[in-house]
Design an enzyme around this catalytic site. Structure first.
Site, short mmCIF file in Angstrom:
data_model
loop_
_atom_site.label_atom_id
_atom_site.label_comp_id
_atom_site.label_asym_id
_atom_site.label_seq_id
_atom_site.Cartn_x
_atom_site.Cartn_y
_atom_site.Cartn_z
N HIS A 30 2.22 -7.89 -1.03
CA HIS A 30 0.93 -7.21 -0.99
C HIS A 30 0.75 -6.48 0.35
O HIS A 30 0.57 -7.12 1.38
CB HIS A 30 -0.16 -8.27 -1.18
CG HIS A 30 -1.55 -7.74 -1.23
ND1 HIS A 30 -2.48 -8.01 -0.26
CD2 HIS A 30 -2.16 -6.93 -2.13
CE1 HIS A 30 -3.62 -7.42 -0.57
NE2 HIS A 30 -3.45 -6.75 -1.70
N GLU A 62 4.51 -3.33 -2.16
CA GLU A 62 3.36 -2.53 -2.57
C GLU A 62 3.03 -1.39 -1.61
O GLU A 62 3.15 -1.55 -0.39
CB GLU A 62 2.12 -3.44 -2.68
CG GLU A 62 0.97 -2.71 -3.36
CD GLU A 62 -0.40 -3.30 -3.09
OE1 GLU A 62 -0.62 -3.92 -2.04
OE2 GLU A 62 -1.28 -3.10 -3.94
N ASP A 69 -0.37 1.15 -1.13
CA ASP A 69 -1.67 1.71 -1.51
C ASP A 69 -1.64 3.15 -1.03
O ASP A 69 -1.13 3.43 0.06
CB ASP A 69 -2.81 0.96 -0.81
CG ASP A 69 -2.99 -0.45 -1.35
OD1 ASP A 69 -3.17 -0.60 -2.57
OD2 ASP A 69 -2.95 -1.40 -0.55
N HIS A 114 -4.60 1.40 2.75
CA HIS A 114 -5.38 0.72 1.72
C HIS A 114 -6.73 1.37 1.48
O HIS A 114 -7.23 1.40 0.35
CB HIS A 114 -5.59 -0.75 2.10
CG HIS A 114 -6.39 -1.48 1.09
ND1 HIS A 114 -7.77 -1.62 1.18
CD2 HIS A 114 -6.04 -2.09 -0.08
CE1 HIS A 114 -8.21 -2.28 0.13
NE2 HIS A 114 -7.19 -2.58 -0.65
N GLU A 173 -0.06 1.93 -5.66
CA GLU A 173 -1.41 1.95 -6.24
C GLU A 173 -2.13 3.24 -5.86
O GLU A 173 -2.26 3.56 -4.68
CB GLU A 173 -2.24 0.75 -5.73
CG GLU A 173 -3.65 0.79 -6.32
CD GLU A 173 -4.62 -0.25 -5.76
OE1 GLU A 173 -4.16 -1.21 -5.11
OE2 GLU A 173 -5.83 -0.08 -5.96
CA CA Z 1 -3.41 -2.63 -3.62
#
Ligand code: CA
Length: 307
Positions: free
Chosen positions: A12, A39, A41, A54, A145
């Site tokens: 994460h 991950e 973002d 993020h 994401e």
């Molecule tokens: Ca995320």
């Protein structure tokens, strides 16, 4: 049916329990710790370059207030979308802090302002991960994401189109490629699959579509759901906790389940310990993967439980 075996560990924002989130250092550490997916973002810059951050604001993970004090909007926030990549590259990325008090959000993690980290573009990070895949001989997947697509479009920027063109250019095209694309907005997940013709794996985040009727809707477009841990294990303490029907219902219609987020320094009340929570999630609930700030802890637990 619909199970990933063995389950995957998703770093994460990188190994963000140890290094500031979304720095290349945090991604390298997560890669070395054995996370299957790393991950990203993603938000856009003024010049339409996707960068790995993020928040749509820069306030709590960079020194923007010191560098460009006059560039905040009237709401008091500094928006990534108001800066070019060249400007963003002048900033230092730090451990997340509270913009009002300047104190670290997680006091036992890496010190705020502790080292000269930079913002990366999505393309830079993907090339970095592919470089690690080559030098280590182990392929880690990516887990991008798309952040707040509706907001980006209101501001005149189509973030999803730009992101998937970069993913495709970097070799992430089909379900066979090591990539899960994720988003909190159902309408955008639908648009990615239909209008934008995204052929890779796709996951809807959040807790809005978790009843059987909602899951059926999601399954038309997505391969999985990313619910909060509290939707998989309900309750407030070890005595009243319960494994919900969510994973069972999702698996019945071939949806994978990747809950967020395991933090060893912020365990939910239902957990007696980290091991206890991991056993609840993987053994009792049967989740297919887990977002965590501490990939090493989950990798180690899965290895031991497999013996
Ligand atoms: Ca995320």
């Amino acid at each position: 049916m619909g199970r990933e075996s063995p389950p995957i560990v998703i770093a994460h924002r990188g190994a963000s329990g140890y290094l500031p989130e979304h720095t290349l250092a945090a991604k390298a550490m997560a890669h070395a710790q054995g996370a299957e997916f790393l991950e990203q973002d993603i938000v856009l810059t003024k010049d339409n370059i996707p960068v790995v951050l993020h928040d749509i604001h820069l306030d709590t993970t960079t020194d923007v207030a010191r560098f460009f004090p006059e560039r905040k909007r009237t709401d008091g926030h500094y928006y990534t979308l108001d800066f070019t990549v060249a400007e963003l590259k002048q900033l230092r990325v730090t451990e997340r802090f509270n913009a009002k008090t300047s104190e670290a959000v997680y006091p036992n993690r890496f010190p705020v302002g502790g080292a000269p980290f930079q913002i990366s573009t999505l393309e830079e990070e993907l090339k970095f991960i592919q470089g690690l895949n080559k030098s280590s001989g182990r392929v880690a997947g990516i887990y991008p994401e798309i952040k707040q697509p509706a907001w980006h479009r209101k501001q005149g920027h189509d973030i999803s189109s730009i992101v998937i063109s970069i993913l495709r250019r970097c070799g992430y095209v089909t379900r066979e490629d090591p990539c899960w694309l994720q988003c909190f907005e159902f309408e955008e997940v639908k648009r990615l699959r239909t209008e934008l013709d995204w052929q890779g794996r796709l996951l809807l985040l959040g807790d809005e579509f978790l009843l059987p009727k909602g899951l059926t809707k999601v399954a038309k477009f997505a391969d999985g759901i990313g619910p909060p841990i509290s939707s998989v294990i309900s309750g407030t303490n070890p005595a009243d906790r319960r494994v919900t029907d969510l994973v069972k219902n999702a698996h019945a219609i071939d949806l994978m389940v990747h809950p967020y987020t395991l933090r060893v320094d912020e365990l939910p009340g239902v957990a007696r310990s980290v091991d206890d929570l991991l056993s609840l999630l993987f053994t009792e609930a049967g989740v297919d993967g887990l977002f965590t700030d501490f990939p090493d802890v989950v990798v180690k637990w899965l290895e031991q439980s497999d013996e």
